[in-house]
Design an enzyme around this catalytic site. Structure first.
Site, PDB file in Angstrom:
ATOM      1  N   SER A  36      58.212  43.920  13.649  1.00  0.00           N
ATOM      2  CA  SER A  36      57.750  44.765  14.738  1.00  0.00           C
ATOM      3  C   SER A  36      57.275  46.065  14.119  1.00  0.00           C
ATOM      4  O   SER A  36      57.653  46.407  12.990  1.00  0.00           O
ATOM      5  CB  SER A  36      58.886  45.041  15.728  1.00  0.00           C
ATOM      6  OG  SER A  36      58.513  46.033  16.672  1.00  0.00           O
ATOM      7  N   ARG A  37      56.441  46.807  14.840  1.00  0.00           N
ATOM      8  CA  ARG A  37      56.069  48.132  14.356  1.00  0.00           C
ATOM      9  C   ARG A  37      57.250  49.091  14.461  1.00  0.00           C
ATOM     10  O   ARG A  37      57.220  50.176  13.884  1.00  0.00           O
ATOM     11  CB  ARG A  37      54.859  48.639  15.152  1.00  0.00           C
ATOM     12  CG  ARG A  37      53.589  47.895  14.783  1.00  0.00           C
ATOM     13  CD  ARG A  37      52.426  48.269  15.664  1.00  0.00           C
ATOM     14  NE  ARG A  37      51.190  47.643  15.195  1.00  0.00           N
ATOM     15  CZ  ARG A  37      50.074  47.581  15.892  1.00  0.00           C
ATOM     16  NH1 ARG A  37      50.023  48.114  17.097  1.00  0.00           N
ATOM     17  NH2 ARG A  37      49.011  46.997  15.395  1.00  0.00           N
ATOM     18  N   LEU A  74      51.249  38.329  19.707  1.00  0.00           N
ATOM     19  CA  LEU A  74      50.775  39.683  19.980  1.00  0.00           C
ATOM     20  C   LEU A  74      49.889  39.711  21.229  1.00  0.00           C
ATOM     21  O   LEU A  74      49.431  38.656  21.689  1.00  0.00           O
ATOM     22  CB  LEU A  74      49.974  40.203  18.779  1.00  0.00           C
ATOM     23  CG  LEU A  74      50.764  40.496  17.503  1.00  0.00           C
ATOM     24  CD1 LEU A  74      49.814  40.638  16.314  1.00  0.00           C
ATOM     25  CD2 LEU A  74      51.595  41.762  17.665  1.00  0.00           C
ATOM     26  N   HIS A  79      44.880  39.154  18.476  1.00  0.00           N
ATOM     27  CA  HIS A  79      45.024  37.811  17.922  1.00  0.00           C
ATOM     28  C   HIS A  79      44.114  37.553  16.726  1.00  0.00           C
ATOM     29  O   HIS A  79      44.557  37.089  15.674  1.00  0.00           O
ATOM     30  CB  HIS A  79      44.761  36.765  19.008  1.00  0.00           C
ATOM     31  CG  HIS A  79      45.871  36.665  20.007  1.00  0.00           C
ATOM     32  ND1 HIS A  79      45.817  35.834  21.107  1.00  0.00           N
ATOM     33  CD2 HIS A  79      47.067  37.302  20.079  1.00  0.00           C
ATOM     34  CE1 HIS A  79      46.935  35.957  21.806  1.00  0.00           C
ATOM     35  NE2 HIS A  79      47.695  36.845  21.208  1.00  0.00           N
ATOM     36  N   LYS A  97      47.658  31.547  22.867  1.00  0.00           N
ATOM     37  CA  LYS A  97      46.378  31.500  23.562  1.00  0.00           C
ATOM     38  C   LYS A  97      46.195  32.785  24.369  1.00  0.00           C
ATOM     39  O   LYS A  97      47.185  33.431  24.718  1.00  0.00           O
ATOM     40  CB  LYS A  97      46.287  30.251  24.441  1.00  0.00           C
ATOM     41  CG  LYS A  97      47.468  30.085  25.422  1.00  0.00           C
ATOM     42  CD  LYS A  97      47.369  30.989  26.606  1.00  0.00           C
ATOM     43  CE  LYS A  97      48.715  31.378  27.133  1.00  0.00           C
ATOM     44  NZ  LYS A  97      48.659  32.600  27.954  1.00  0.00           N
ATOM     45  N   ARG A 166      49.631  42.046  30.529  1.00  0.00           N
ATOM     46  CA  ARG A 166      48.798  41.146  31.336  1.00  0.00           C
ATOM     47  C   ARG A 166      47.993  41.912  32.376  1.00  0.00           C
ATOM     48  O   ARG A 166      47.081  41.356  32.976  1.00  0.00           O
ATOM     49  CB  ARG A 166      49.675  40.085  31.997  1.00  0.00           C
ATOM     50  CG  ARG A 166      50.275  39.112  30.997  1.00  0.00           C
ATOM     51  CD  ARG A 166      51.429  38.315  31.594  1.00  0.00           C
ATOM     52  NE  ARG A 166      52.040  37.473  30.593  1.00  0.00           N
ATOM     53  CZ  ARG A 166      52.934  37.908  29.696  1.00  0.00           C
ATOM     54  NH1 ARG A 166      53.306  39.178  29.707  1.00  0.00           N
ATOM     55  NH2 ARG A 166      53.452  37.079  28.810  1.00  0.00           N
ATOM     56  N   ASP A 178      45.047  34.833  30.823  1.00  0.00           N
ATOM     57  CA  ASP A 178      46.462  34.556  30.622  1.00  0.00           C
ATOM     58  C   ASP A 178      46.846  33.133  30.988  1.00  0.00           C
ATOM     59  O   ASP A 178      47.536  32.451  30.222  1.00  0.00           O
ATOM     60  CB  ASP A 178      47.307  35.545  31.430  1.00  0.00           C
ATOM     61  CG  ASP A 178      48.784  35.416  31.136  1.00  0.00           C
ATOM     62  OD1 ASP A 178      49.142  35.231  29.955  1.00  0.00           O
ATOM     63  OD2 ASP A 178      49.600  35.495  32.075  1.00  0.00           O
TER      64      ASP A 178
END
Length: 329
Positions: A36-37, A74, A79, A97, A166, A178
């Site tokens: 993770s960041r 991510l 992506h 996806k 989303r 999505d």
């Protein structure tokens, strides 16, 4: 080597709650690292999921020589960037996806795989690996319902959180990207073809700018798939496949539970029977299929060209929603 070692780029909820637990039950892969960041977030996730390594940056995970492949959950707009960076480090990639925000982005991946065909890249359409879909595809292909001419599908949930990815247009949010992409994918899978043209209609959220409801029609030349997806309707999902001699209805087509049986209905000759499938984890099945392709150096089950064709269709639907006309696929 009889297993591949997978690192996970990000501590996204879908990874922590669904995909990683599924992978950890797979026979041909093991999850050995997560990043993770925020290093503390990575450590918490690693402890929660019993993952040996935690990294405070994506780059550090990709630099680990003991990782064979990465899973990328991510946000959509990241992506392609991180798939390319993983490929540059010789890592195989299983990416959520949709893999790109448009077919031009996916084309960058096609070019990269052409330059390095030894690196496997697969889009994570997990539903295709569930036995209910394997059987539906088999029944359709063998003519159990005659020539399939109509597919109708619905997929919705309710999420009005402004902080959720989303609901962020610049990150590739919205219903079609999505969940509508599943409905495009299944249409192409069952008709075994690319649609000739697409027509789309969408209702945009006035605050988020994302398509909160999207309806589409895909014309396969005498065969039609119609669908609606929404991020702001009551949760529901269903798929119906109709042919000249029968019908198949998939009760829980996308979020099949890993701990309960699933059912499809097969209607033939005026009678309907239920086909039941034992509980299984579609994420486990996906992980093993991807790992098998890596270990045996064979094509991944969902090719990058299939990914391009799906995204090209999604692009045509968006274009149609803007033009209010049918658009070629």
């Amino acid at each position: 080597m009889n297993k591949i070692r997978i690192g996970v780029l990000s501590t996204a909820r879908i990874g922590r709650t669904k995909v990683i637990p599924g992978m950890q039950r797979a026979k041909r892969c093991e999850v050995t690292a997560i990043c993770s960041r925020n290093e503390e977030a990575a450590r918490r996730a690693a402890e929660e999921l019993n993952i040996p390594k935690a990294y405070g940056s994506y780059a550090k995970l990709l630099a680990d020589p003991d990782i064979d492949a990465v899973y990328i959950p991510l946000p959509n707009h990241l992506h392609v960037e991180w798939t390319l960076k993983a490929m540059a480090k010789g890592k195989h990639v299983l990416c959520e996806k949709p893999m790109g925000l448009n077919d031009g982005e996916v084309n960058r991946l096609i070019n990269a795989t052409a330059l390095d065909p030894g690196v496997k890249v697969m889009e994570a359409f997990m539903y295709r690996f569930h036995p209910q879909w394997v059987e539906t595809k088999r029944l359709v292909d063998q003519g159990a319902i005659g020539k399939p001419t109509s597919i109708q599908s619905f997929f919705s949930y309710f999420n009005a959180d402004p902080d959720n990815i989303r609901n962020k247009a610049d990150m590739g949010g919205g219903g079609l990207m999505d969940i509508g992409c599943y409905q495009v994918s299944l249409s192409r899978l069952l008709f075994n073809a690319q649609p000739r043209r697409a027509f789309g209609w969408m209702d945009k959220d006035p605050e988020f700018g994302t398509d909160r409801t999207f309806s589409g029609m895909l014309d396969f030349g005498g065969r039609l798939s119609t669908f609606t997806c929404s991020t702001q309707l009551a949760p529901y999902q269903r798929v119906n496949v109709l042919g000249e001699k029968g019908r198949i209805e998939i009760i829980i087509p996308f979020n099949a539970p890993p701990d309960a049986p699933t059912e499809i209905l097969l209607q033939q000759n005026g009678e309907t029977r239920t086909i039941t499938f034992d509980a299984c984890d579609q994420y486990t099945l996906q992980a093993d299929a991807f790992a098998e392709a890596v270990l045996e150096d064979k094509p991944v089950p969902i090719s990058i060209m299939d990914t391009f064709a799906n995204q090209h269709t999604v692009d045509a639907l968006f274009k149609s929603a803007q033009s209010d006309h049918w658009e070629n696929c």
